[in-house]
Design an enzyme around this catalytic site. Sequence first.
Site, PDB file in Angstrom:
ATOM      1  N   ARG A  56       0.860  -1.201   0.000  1.00  0.00           N
ATOM      2  CA  ARG A  56       0.000   0.000   0.000  1.00  0.00           C
ATOM      3  C   ARG A  56       0.891   1.243   0.000  1.00  0.00           C
ATOM      4  O   ARG A  56       0.634   2.224  -0.673  1.00  0.00           O
ATOM      5  CB  ARG A  56      -0.961   0.004   1.192  1.00  0.00           C
ATOM      6  CG  ARG A  56      -1.675   1.344   1.360  1.00  0.00           C
ATOM      7  CD  ARG A  56      -2.923   1.304   2.259  1.00  0.00           C
ATOM      8  NE  ARG A  56      -2.803   0.456   3.414  1.00  0.00           N
ATOM      9  CZ  ARG A  56      -2.052   0.735   4.499  1.00  0.00           C
ATOM     10  NH1 ARG A  56      -1.372   1.863   4.572  1.00  0.00           N
ATOM     11  NH2 ARG A  56      -1.998  -0.113   5.505  1.00  0.00           N
ATOM     12  N   TYR A 109     -16.194  16.473 -15.941  1.00  0.00           N
ATOM     13  CA  TYR A 109     -16.717  15.109 -15.870  1.00  0.00           C
ATOM     14  C   TYR A 109     -17.805  15.020 -14.786  1.00  0.00           C
ATOM     15  O   TYR A 109     -17.614  15.502 -13.671  1.00  0.00           O
ATOM     16  CB  TYR A 109     -15.560  14.147 -15.593  1.00  0.00           C
ATOM     17  CG  TYR A 109     -16.014  12.738 -15.312  1.00  0.00           C
ATOM     18  CD1 TYR A 109     -16.865  12.073 -16.189  1.00  0.00           C
ATOM     19  CD2 TYR A 109     -15.605  12.073 -14.162  1.00  0.00           C
ATOM     20  CE1 TYR A 109     -17.296  10.792 -15.929  1.00  0.00           C
ATOM     21  CE2 TYR A 109     -16.022  10.777 -13.892  1.00  0.00           C
ATOM     22  CZ  TYR A 109     -16.876  10.141 -14.780  1.00  0.00           C
ATOM     23  OH  TYR A 109     -17.303   8.880 -14.528  1.00  0.00           O
ATOM     24  N   ASP A 181      -7.029  18.696 -14.690  1.00  0.00           N
ATOM     25  CA  ASP A 181      -7.324  17.323 -15.082  1.00  0.00           C
ATOM     26  C   ASP A 181      -6.977  17.227 -16.568  1.00  0.00           C
ATOM     27  O   ASP A 181      -7.699  17.756 -17.419  1.00  0.00           O
ATOM     28  CB  ASP A 181      -8.800  17.023 -14.814  1.00  0.00           C
ATOM     29  CG  ASP A 181      -9.178  15.594 -15.167  1.00  0.00           C
ATOM     30  OD1 ASP A 181      -8.495  14.990 -16.026  1.00  0.00           O
ATOM     31  OD2 ASP A 181     -10.164  15.081 -14.606  1.00  0.00           O
ATOM     32  N   LYS A 206      -7.859   6.194 -19.424  1.00  0.00           N
ATOM     33  CA  LYS A 206      -8.149   6.715 -20.751  1.00  0.00           C
ATOM     34  C   LYS A 206      -6.914   6.603 -21.657  1.00  0.00           C
ATOM     35  O   LYS A 206      -6.440   5.511 -21.901  1.00  0.00           O
ATOM     36  CB  LYS A 206      -8.684   8.140 -20.618  1.00  0.00           C
ATOM     37  CG  LYS A 206      -9.787   8.281 -19.536  1.00  0.00           C
ATOM     38  CD  LYS A 206     -11.009   7.473 -19.870  1.00  0.00           C
ATOM     39  CE  LYS A 206     -12.153   7.453 -18.881  1.00  0.00           C
ATOM     40  NZ  LYS A 206     -12.055   7.902 -17.552  1.00  0.00           N
TER      41      LYS A 206
HETATM   42  O1  P1T Z   1     -13.243   6.655 -14.288  1.00  0.00           O
HETATM   43  P1  P1T Z   1     -12.048   7.129 -13.514  1.00  0.00           P
HETATM   44  O2  P1T Z   1     -10.777   6.460 -13.867  1.00  0.00           O
HETATM   45  O3  P1T Z   1     -12.304   7.169 -12.024  1.00  0.00           O
HETATM   46  O4  P1T Z   1     -11.793   8.651 -13.979  1.00  0.00           O
HETATM   47  C1  P1T Z   1     -12.677   9.686 -13.707  1.00  0.00           C
HETATM   48  C2  P1T Z   1     -12.497  10.806 -14.692  1.00  0.00           C
HETATM   49  C3  P1T Z   1     -11.744  11.906 -14.328  1.00  0.00           C
HETATM   50  N1  P1T Z   1     -11.548  12.936 -15.181  1.00  0.00           N
HETATM   51  C4  P1T Z   1     -12.068  12.935 -16.419  1.00  0.00           C
HETATM   52  C5  P1T Z   1     -11.826  14.090 -17.332  1.00  0.00           C
HETATM   53  C6  P1T Z   1     -12.812  11.832 -16.855  1.00  0.00           C
HETATM   54  O5  P1T Z   1     -13.307  11.857 -18.094  1.00  0.00           O
HETATM   55  C7  P1T Z   1     -13.044  10.744 -15.968  1.00  0.00           C
HETATM   56  C8  P1T Z   1     -13.844   9.552 -16.371  1.00  0.00           C
HETATM   57  N2  P1T Z   1     -14.643   9.758 -17.484  1.00  0.00           N
HETATM   58  C9  P1T Z   1     -15.448   8.849 -18.077  1.00  0.00           C
HETATM   59  C10 P1T Z   1     -15.604   7.593 -17.639  1.00  0.00           C
HETATM   60  C11 P1T Z   1     -16.144   9.330 -19.281  1.00  0.00           C
HETATM   61  O6  P1T Z   1     -16.666   8.510 -20.072  1.00  0.00           O
HETATM   62  O7  P1T Z   1     -16.182  10.552 -19.480  1.00  0.00           O
END
Ligand code: P1T
Length: 389
Positions: A56, A109, A181, A206
């Site tokens: 961790r 988001y 972000d 992503k």
């Molecule tokens: O899904 P996660 O790995 O927890 O990420 C969240 C997140 C944070 N910032 C941005 C700009 C994002 O687009 C996302 C997640 N977005 C999607 C799942 C989507 O389809 O837009």
Amino acid sequence: MGRATGNYGEWGFATRAIHAGQEPDPATGATIVPIYATSTFTQEAPGQHKGYEYSRTANPTRTALETALAALEGGECGLAFASGLAATTAVLAALLRPGDEVVAAADLYGGTFRLLDKVFQPWGVTARYSDDRSPTGFANLLTAKTRLVWVETPTNPLLHILDIAAIAEVAHRHGALLAVDNTFASPYLQQPLRLGADLVVHSTTKYLGGHSDVVGGCVVGSRQVLEPIQFYQNAAGAVAGPFDAFLVLRGLKTLAVRMEQHCANARVLAEWLCRHPAVERVYYPGLPDHPGHEVARRQMRDFGGMISFRVRGGGEQARRVLSRLRLISLAESLGGVESLACHPATMTHASIPPQLREARGIDDGLIRLSVGIETVDDLRADLAQALAC
Ligand code: P1T
């Protein structure tokens, strides 16, 4: 915490993506960083160990990823988390206290909005949202209580472009930090720390992972800014596991070439969609009439692989088009090699109350495309047959 040290800074982007933090394994010479599937590390005597005690706190596969991420964003250090929202949570929880305020760009988001609204607001952290994307718009919302400014650029889902350098200056003038972000751009296209931001956050799910096979997140910044976030990471524990860290590392190696193709394909489709009679409006920062085009040219290497567009005929027509797609998958998420389409109003941004969502421009006719790296003619043909309904 992975640290971008050594001569990484002298290497080009693609070299850093393949080599930073990824030296041959010191124990075995393995060329590729192994998946250290171990929860714990044997000590020679209490406190006498090789730098690792418990996974961790730190794990060698995760350290390699954290070091590579720091080198790609041009930061001193990186931290890898179990998801993008775990990374966002760590930043907010580590840096803010009840009574503090966050100023965020209104287009973001839906999950980040939900986290601020439903988790942090009840704990006494207030978020204020700027619909005005200009630096003055942010300056008007900042108060003595604002500790953090939070932006995406390009934004999710409307692909607005925000001027990172100008907003960093406004934040700093008011004693606040700027977190960007950078998920939609990826560090290949844009490096916010070099433009004055204090923190970069990613959903590594992503473009960084790039193959839609892992959920992860990260934070990159200076050692000083990351120190409380690292403490929180270990204290709260939403770390990236070694297998997930391996998958993101493997994705990083091809980030540069993938991004080139995402951008090339998106440009072709955006221009084609602009001319399509069934399409009312196209949001893509690479189009010369996009309001953020000039800023995007300045702060990004290229315009990215995301396109949003509004179809004529509203929600019903959008639903018809989305259910007719054959090659392009109707799915949440983005940034993978395969193209995905989504309906933000009912999918990624459903957690925003309908009135607020529509006021922000995310109506039922909006479709978001994550353009993959397939043969672009096939993507265009799929869109053409779906839009012909
Ligand atoms: O899904 P996660 O790995 O927890 O990420 C969240 C997140 C944070 N910032 C941005 C700009 C994002 O687009 C996302 C997640 N977005 C999607 C799942 C989507 O389809 O837009």
